[in-house]
Design a protein around this motif. Sequence first.
Motif, PDB file in Angstrom:
ATOM      1  N   ARG A 189     -28.131 -66.261 -87.338  1.00 33.35           N
ATOM      2  CA  ARG A 189     -28.674 -65.354 -86.392  1.00 33.35           C
ATOM      3  C   ARG A 189     -27.326 -64.849 -85.574  1.00 33.35           C
ATOM      4  NH1 ARG A 189     -33.421 -66.601 -83.894  1.00 33.35           N
ATOM      5  NH2 ARG A 189     -32.874 -64.808 -82.535  1.00 33.35           N
ATOM      6  N   SER A 190     -27.482 -63.607 -84.688  1.00 30.76           N
ATOM      7  CA  SER A 190     -26.557 -63.326 -83.841  1.00 30.76           C
ATOM      8  C   SER A 190     -26.412 -63.802 -82.475  1.00 30.76           C
ATOM      9  CB  SER A 190     -26.679 -61.776 -83.891  1.00 30.76           C
ATOM     10  OG  SER A 190     -27.701 -61.353 -83.157  1.00 30.76           O
ATOM     11  N   GLU A 191     -25.501 -63.754 -81.888  1.00 30.55           N
ATOM     12  CA  GLU A 191     -25.271 -64.393 -80.509  1.00 30.55           C
ATOM     13  C   GLU A 191     -26.389 -63.401 -79.538  1.00 30.55           C
ATOM     14  OE1 GLU A 191     -22.099 -65.887 -76.970  1.00 30.55           O
ATOM     15  OE2 GLU A 191     -21.658 -64.762 -78.670  1.00 30.55           O
ATOM     16  N   ALA A 195     -29.516 -64.581 -77.396  1.00 26.05           N
ATOM     17  CA  ALA A 195     -29.528 -64.452 -75.908  1.00 26.05           C
ATOM     18  C   ALA A 195     -30.715 -63.511 -75.390  1.00 26.05           C
ATOM     19  CB  ALA A 195     -28.125 -63.688 -75.481  1.00 26.05           C
ATOM     20  N   GLN A 196     -31.197 -62.515 -76.266  1.00 30.34           N
ATOM     21  CA  GLN A 196     -32.309 -61.661 -75.661  1.00 30.34           C
ATOM     22  C   GLN A 196     -33.576 -62.683 -75.573  1.00 30.34           C
ATOM     23  OE1 GLN A 196     -33.002 -58.402 -78.291  1.00 30.34           O
ATOM     24  NE2 GLN A 196     -34.448 -57.705 -77.175  1.00 30.34           N
ATOM     25  N   GLN A 197     -33.508 -63.522 -76.431  1.00 36.19           N
ATOM     26  CA  GLN A 197     -34.912 -64.405 -76.445  1.00 36.19           C
ATOM     27  C   GLN A 197     -34.730 -65.479 -75.408  1.00 36.19           C
ATOM     28  OE1 GLN A 197     -35.333 -64.608 -81.254  1.00 36.19           O
ATOM     29  NE2 GLN A 197     -37.162 -65.052 -80.287  1.00 36.19           N
ATOM     30  N   LEU A 198     -33.437 -66.089 -75.220  1.00 35.00           N
ATOM     31  CA  LEU A 198     -33.332 -67.156 -74.367  1.00 35.00           C
ATOM     32  C   LEU A 198     -32.762 -67.135 -72.981  1.00 35.00           C
ATOM     33  CD1 LEU A 198     -31.719 -69.676 -76.949  1.00 35.00           C
ATOM     34  CD2 LEU A 198     -33.781 -69.644 -76.048  1.00 35.00           C
ATOM     35  N   ASP A 199     -32.308 -65.929 -72.745  1.00 35.68           N
ATOM     36  CA  ASP A 199     -31.535 -65.762 -71.410  1.00 35.68           C
ATOM     37  C   ASP A 199     -32.743 -65.633 -70.113  1.00 35.68           C
ATOM     38  OD1 ASP A 199     -29.113 -65.740 -72.177  1.00 35.68           O
ATOM     39  OD2 ASP A 199     -28.756 -63.415 -71.843  1.00 35.68           O
ATOM     40  N   TRP A 236     -35.590 -77.689 -73.739  1.00 36.16           N
ATOM     41  CA  TRP A 236     -34.922 -77.819 -75.166  1.00 36.16           C
ATOM     42  C   TRP A 236     -35.964 -77.489 -76.100  1.00 36.16           C
ATOM     43  CZ3 TRP A 236     -30.439 -76.853 -76.452  1.00 36.16           C
ATOM     44  CH2 TRP A 236     -29.781 -77.179 -77.840  1.00 36.16           C
ATOM     45  N   GLN A 237     -37.174 -77.788 -76.280  1.00 34.07           N
ATOM     46  CA  GLN A 237     -38.212 -77.611 -77.072  1.00 34.07           C
ATOM     47  C   GLN A 237     -38.532 -75.961 -77.206  1.00 34.07           C
ATOM     48  OE1 GLN A 237     -39.448 -80.210 -78.678  1.00 34.07           O
ATOM     49  NE2 GLN A 237     -38.050 -81.497 -77.367  1.00 34.07           N
ATOM     50  N   HIS A 238     -38.129 -75.257 -76.151  1.00 30.07           N
ATOM     51  CA  HIS A 238     -38.355 -73.621 -76.412  1.00 30.07           C
ATOM     52  C   HIS A 238     -36.993 -73.082 -77.159  1.00 30.07           C
ATOM     53  CE1 HIS A 238     -39.449 -69.760 -75.705  1.00 30.07           C
ATOM     54  NE2 HIS A 238     -38.377 -69.638 -75.064  1.00 30.07           N
ATOM     55  N   ALA A 243     -34.603 -70.992 -81.949  1.00 26.03           N
ATOM     56  CA  ALA A 243     -33.921 -71.154 -83.180  1.00 26.03           C
ATOM     57  C   ALA A 243     -34.681 -71.169 -84.619  1.00 26.03           C
ATOM     58  CB  ALA A 243     -32.921 -72.583 -83.158  1.00 26.03           C
ATOM     59  N   GLY A 244     -35.718 -72.000 -84.589  1.00 30.61           N
ATOM     60  CA  GLY A 244     -36.519 -71.952 -85.808  1.00 30.61           C
ATOM     61  C   GLY A 244     -35.809 -72.334 -87.101  1.00 30.61           C
TER      62      GLY A 244
END
Length: 397
Positions: A189-191, A195-199, A236-238, A243-244
């Motif tokens: 994965r790329s940073e 970040a797009q999914q987690l920020d 953290w579950q999210h 990360a999958g």
Amino acid sequence: MLRLEMLCTGDEVLHGQIIDTNSAWLADYLFQQGIPMRARSTVGDALEDLVSTLQLRSQYADVLIVNGGLGPTSDDLSAQAAADALGERLVEHPEWIAQMEAYFASRGRPMSDSNRKQAMIPASAEMIDNPVGTACGFAIQLNGCWIFFTPGVPSEFKVMVEQQILPRLRQRFTLSEPPLCLRLTTFGRSESGLAQQLDSLPLPPNTTLGYRSSMPIIELKLTGPSPQREAMVEAWQHVRAVAGENCVFEGTAGLPHDVAVQLRERGLRLAVSEQFTAGLLSWQLRSVDAPLGNGELPEHSGNSSLKEVASRARVLATHSGVDLTIAIGELQDDCISVVLHSAQETFGQTMVYSSQRHSQRIRQEMTAMLALDMLRRWLTGQSPYGNYEWLKPTETL
């Protein structure tokens, strides 16, 4: 909150001639003890600069850990700088002379006269033991700040911090409870993609989500106060879900370690044959005592087609008498073939590097990680073929 800072000394550190591993280790170690480092600075081997830096930082920090400059040579100036900052003279400690003489005698060597310098510390200083070297540590108080002087040799520095400095900090200060830090590492994965999914993820109060990119991996780290554990675990579950399947391990042990544990638990042995990675994968696995068989083949052709690499993996299994083999071919036209062979089935893929900007060393590390990830996925009951943003399959078995 206790304000702890570090001061690294030495021209070789200041000018980048050596890598300062002590400061990275100290920051991580103290963080785990609930004492986040607040600032870090570096100064060269100039007495005037050392004295002025000690005087300045002592006005801000509660604790300052000074590293380096306690040796026997003329450019080791930390003790003199401490004495000058205090306006004191240096005093020789006979007990440390005796300890150094015993140190050298146990190694069959006489003590040099130059080593006597290492027993000279400021008159008001508290001597701090160094059980593994000749540099005498010491502590002073300046402007209400406790300043600890430590040797630059990493093995001596770490022992002194763990056995001498941390107990003194616990005795003199009320320390915070260590923070909770949840970590996982992704491969493929790329940073920016993560970040797009987690920020936009809502986080509990006073917690932070950090990213550490070190090609070919991205580490995700959720850090916060321990009382927030329940809310942090929920968040953290999210992170895990995002990360999958690209999450290759959690914690800090590392993928080679986790793979080695699974191999041992299942009573499996692995043999590895490498061309492009030149032994990197074998070294990573041997460093964690993975159960490995002989990975040397009597001979093999220079052909690195997927079919040929698969053939090598099967021959290696027969030759080594092991349960699993991994064969890695040569890099050809930006393509690499990696094969995982078991008694039941052979899995293989030829991947093309989609980016031209990665050096050969990075590509070798990526290939070794790809092979480990194939093995990890197989050991956990997943398909050995993963999805990677910058590695694309051109052929599979």
